[in-house]
Design a protein around this motif. Structure first.
Motif, PDB file in Angstrom:
ATOM      1  N   GLY A  84      -1.346   7.502  11.278  1.00 57.89           N
ATOM      2  CA  GLY A  84      -2.506   6.786  11.808  1.00 57.89           C
ATOM      3  C   GLY A  84      -2.993   5.705  10.863  1.00 57.89           C
ATOM      4  O   GLY A  84      -3.320   4.592  11.291  1.00 57.89           O
ATOM      5  N   ILE A  85      -3.035   6.034   9.567  1.00 59.01           N
ATOM      6  CA  ILE A  85      -3.477   5.043   8.577  1.00 59.01           C
ATOM      7  C   ILE A  85      -2.483   3.884   8.521  1.00 59.01           C
ATOM      8  O   ILE A  85      -2.877   2.716   8.461  1.00 59.01           O
ATOM      9  CB  ILE A  85      -3.617   5.705   7.193  1.00 59.01           C
ATOM     10  N   ARG A  86      -1.182   4.211   8.546  1.00 65.53           N
ATOM     11  CA  ARG A  86      -0.164   3.153   8.533  1.00 65.53           C
ATOM     12  C   ARG A  86      -0.327   2.220   9.734  1.00 65.53           C
ATOM     13  O   ARG A  86      -0.272   0.995   9.595  1.00 65.53           O
ATOM     14  CB  ARG A  86       1.238   3.768   8.548  1.00 65.53           C
ATOM     15  N   LEU A  87      -0.545   2.811  10.904  1.00 66.93           N
ATOM     16  CA  LEU A  87      -0.695   2.015  12.122  1.00 66.93           C
ATOM     17  C   LEU A  87      -1.888   1.062  12.008  1.00 66.93           C
ATOM     18  O   LEU A  87      -1.792  -0.106  12.386  1.00 66.93           O
ATOM     19  CB  LEU A  87      -0.880   2.940  13.323  1.00 66.93           C
ATOM     20  N   ASP A  91       0.121  -2.233  -4.798  1.00 69.86           N
ATOM     21  CA  ASP A  91      -1.160  -2.856  -5.124  1.00 69.86           C
ATOM     22  C   ASP A  91      -2.312  -1.879  -4.948  1.00 69.86           C
ATOM     23  O   ASP A  91      -3.220  -1.813  -5.779  1.00 69.86           O
ATOM     24  CB  ASP A  91      -1.400  -4.079  -4.219  1.00 69.86           C
ATOM     25  N   VAL A  92      -2.286  -1.125  -3.829  1.00 71.42           N
ATOM     26  CA  VAL A  92      -3.369  -0.189  -3.509  1.00 71.42           C
ATOM     27  C   VAL A  92      -2.774   1.150  -3.111  1.00 71.42           C
ATOM     28  O   VAL A  92      -1.879   1.212  -2.263  1.00 71.42           O
ATOM     29  CB  VAL A  92      -4.257  -0.723  -2.358  1.00 71.42           C
ATOM     30  N   ALA A  93      -3.282   2.222  -3.725  1.00 72.74           N
ATOM     31  CA  ALA A  93      -2.851   3.579  -3.367  1.00 72.74           C
ATOM     32  C   ALA A  93      -4.007   4.296  -2.692  1.00 72.74           C
ATOM     33  O   ALA A  93      -5.088   4.443  -3.275  1.00 72.74           O
ATOM     34  CB  ALA A  93      -2.415   4.337  -4.614  1.00 72.74           C
ATOM     35  N   LEU A  94      -3.796   4.738  -1.453  1.00 67.89           N
ATOM     36  CA  LEU A  94      -4.785   5.531  -0.726  1.00 67.89           C
ATOM     37  C   LEU A  94      -4.422   7.001  -0.906  1.00 67.89           C
ATOM     38  O   LEU A  94      -3.373   7.440  -0.436  1.00 67.89           O
ATOM     39  CB  LEU A  94      -4.783   5.172   0.759  1.00 67.89           C
ATOM     40  N   LEU A  95      -5.259   7.752  -1.589  1.00 53.59           N
ATOM     41  CA  LEU A  95      -4.930   9.126  -1.941  1.00 53.59           C
ATOM     42  C   LEU A  95      -5.920  10.120  -1.341  1.00 53.59           C
ATOM     43  O   LEU A  95      -7.139   9.953  -1.497  1.00 53.59           O
ATOM     44  CB  LEU A  95      -4.944   9.299  -3.465  1.00 53.59           C
ATOM     45  N   VAL A 150       0.820  -1.212   0.000  1.00 58.00           N
ATOM     46  CA  VAL A 150       0.000   0.000   0.000  1.00 58.00           C
ATOM     47  C   VAL A 150       0.855   1.265   0.000  1.00 58.00           C
ATOM     48  O   VAL A 150       1.891   1.328   0.663  1.00 58.00           O
ATOM     49  CB  VAL A 150      -0.930   0.026   1.237  1.00 58.00           C
ATOM     50  N   LEU A 151       0.400   2.257  -0.753  1.00 57.16           N
ATOM     51  CA  LEU A 151       0.970   3.600  -0.704  1.00 57.16           C
ATOM     52  C   LEU A 151      -0.071   4.529  -0.081  1.00 57.16           C
ATOM     53  O   LEU A 151      -1.256   4.446  -0.406  1.00 57.16           O
ATOM     54  CB  LEU A 151       1.331   4.093  -2.102  1.00 57.16           C
ATOM     55  N   ILE A 152       0.372   5.403   0.833  1.00 59.80           N
ATOM     56  CA  ILE A 152      -0.517   6.380   1.470  1.00 59.80           C
ATOM     57  C   ILE A 152      -0.069   7.769   1.055  1.00 59.80           C
ATOM     58  O   ILE A 152       1.097   8.124   1.212  1.00 59.80           O
ATOM     59  CB  ILE A 152      -0.458   6.273   3.012  1.00 59.80           C
ATOM     60  N   ALA A 153      -0.991   8.563   0.521  1.00 62.26           N
ATOM     61  CA  ALA A 153      -0.678   9.943   0.147  1.00 62.26           C
ATOM     62  C   ALA A 153      -1.608  10.890   0.878  1.00 62.26           C
ATOM     63  O   ALA A 153      -2.826  10.868   0.681  1.00 62.26           O
ATOM     64  CB  ALA A 153      -0.816  10.123  -1.360  1.00 62.26           C
ATOM     65  N   PRO A 195      -1.550  -8.553   9.239  1.00 55.68           N
ATOM     66  CA  PRO A 195      -0.316  -9.186   8.765  1.00 55.68           C
ATOM     67  C   PRO A 195      -0.227  -9.323   7.246  1.00 55.68           C
ATOM     68  O   PRO A 195       0.858  -9.552   6.707  1.00 55.68           O
ATOM     69  CB  PRO A 195      -0.359 -10.575   9.434  1.00 55.68           C
ATOM     70  N   ASP A 196      -1.350  -9.164   6.558  1.00 56.26           N
ATOM     71  CA  ASP A 196      -1.353  -9.323   5.103  1.00 56.26           C
ATOM     72  C   ASP A 196      -1.237  -7.984   4.367  1.00 56.26           C
ATOM     73  O   ASP A 196      -1.355  -7.940   3.146  1.00 56.26           O
ATOM     74  CB  ASP A 196      -2.631 -10.033   4.641  1.00 56.26           C
ATOM     75  N   ILE A 197      -1.020  -6.901   5.116  1.00 51.70           N
ATOM     76  CA  ILE A 197      -0.906  -5.572   4.506  1.00 51.70           C
ATOM     77  C   ILE A 197       0.391  -4.920   4.953  1.00 51.70           C
ATOM     78  O   ILE A 197       0.737  -4.950   6.133  1.00 51.70           O
ATOM     79  CB  ILE A 197      -2.099  -4.673   4.901  1.00 51.70           C
ATOM     80  N   THR A 198       1.111  -4.333   4.022  1.00 49.21           N
ATOM     81  CA  THR A 198       2.309  -3.576   4.364  1.00 49.21           C
ATOM     82  C   THR A 198       2.302  -2.252   3.625  1.00 49.21           C
ATOM     83  O   THR A 198       1.895  -2.178   2.461  1.00 49.21           O
ATOM     84  CB  THR A 198       3.601  -4.359   4.013  1.00 49.21           C
ATOM     85  N   VAL A 199       2.692  -1.170   4.312  1.00 48.56           N
ATOM     86  CA  VAL A 199       2.780   0.150   3.694  1.00 48.56           C
ATOM     87  C   VAL A 199       4.194   0.308   3.160  1.00 48.56           C
ATOM     88  O   VAL A 199       5.157   0.331   3.924  1.00 48.56           O
ATOM     89  CB  VAL A 199       2.447   1.259   4.703  1.00 48.56           C
TER      90      VAL A 199
END
Length: 216
Positions: free
Chosen positions: A19-22, A52-56, A7-10, A28-32
């Protein structure tokens, strides 16, 4: 989709990204794999990392999330995460190629579930946004005749799928209801949308409501 969802967080707010990363990395199946503070950086990091997933976020200095989504959508599933729930942003996000649209006050487990769905390629919208879009549309006078003509082109199975789309079910949930594989549901929906002359699930749900297929 690989075993671990990357995952990417923007977001321009450091605390929001943290907070979103935490929340996400409690699963266990998700990594930032990357964090960006603006849209341009989000595009650069998506190109650099295998996301795989970008949170924007919608609004960010140095390039907003909508512009970034247009460039990222071909490489990753995009979910717009914002405090702005206005209908116009939803429409713009869909046009930009976003897979989903969630509000920042989405509960932690729902956020995790949304990332999982997005990684599977399932379109997602916060229930309150979908409900408001449909209610806004239904407030306008419509006798449903146009919608009924559109669904005449559907097979019985496609009508059953559309009814459940109108009820807000995901592809997986539709598959469980109709005893078919998730991939089969996706195939049906890919055929339903052009038959209804719509571009996305929300528009298809509106047709289902107008045609009287749904309970509400």
């Amino acid at each position: 989709m690989r075993g671990v969802i990357r995952v990417l967080i923007a977001d321009d707010e450091t605390l929001m990204r943290a907070g979103i990363r935490l929340i996400l990395e409690n699963d266990p199946d998700i990594t930032v794999v990357a964090e960006a503070s603006d849209g341009r950086q989000a595009v650069e990091l998506t190109l650099k990392h295998s996301v795989d997933v970008a949170l924007l976020d919608i609004r960010m200095p140095g390039g907003d999330g909508l512009k970034a989504a247009e460039q990222i959508a071909s490489r990753a599933h995009v979910v717009m995460l914002t405090t702005f729930g206005e209908d116009s942003y939803v429409a713009q996000a869909m046009k930009a190629g976003a897979t989903g649209f969630l509000l920042k006050d989405t509960p932690p487990q729902e956020l995790i579930n949304a990332v999982r769905k997005a990684a599977r390629g399932e379109p997602i919208l916060a229930p309150q946004i979908t409900k408001r879009l449909i209610e806004k549309h239904l407030a306008a006078p419509d006798d449903g005749s146009a919608a009924r003509r559109k669904i005449d082109a559907l097979t019985e199975t496609e009508r059953n799928v559309l009814e459940l789309v109108g009820e807000g079910l995901s592809n997986t949930e539709i598959g469980e209801q109709l005893f078919m594989a998730t991939g089969t549901v996706k195939a049906h929906i890919s055929r339903i949308l052009p038959k209804l002359e719509v571009a996305n699930r929300v528009q298809a749900a509106i047709v289902a409501h107008d045609a009287g297929l749904t309970r509400s």
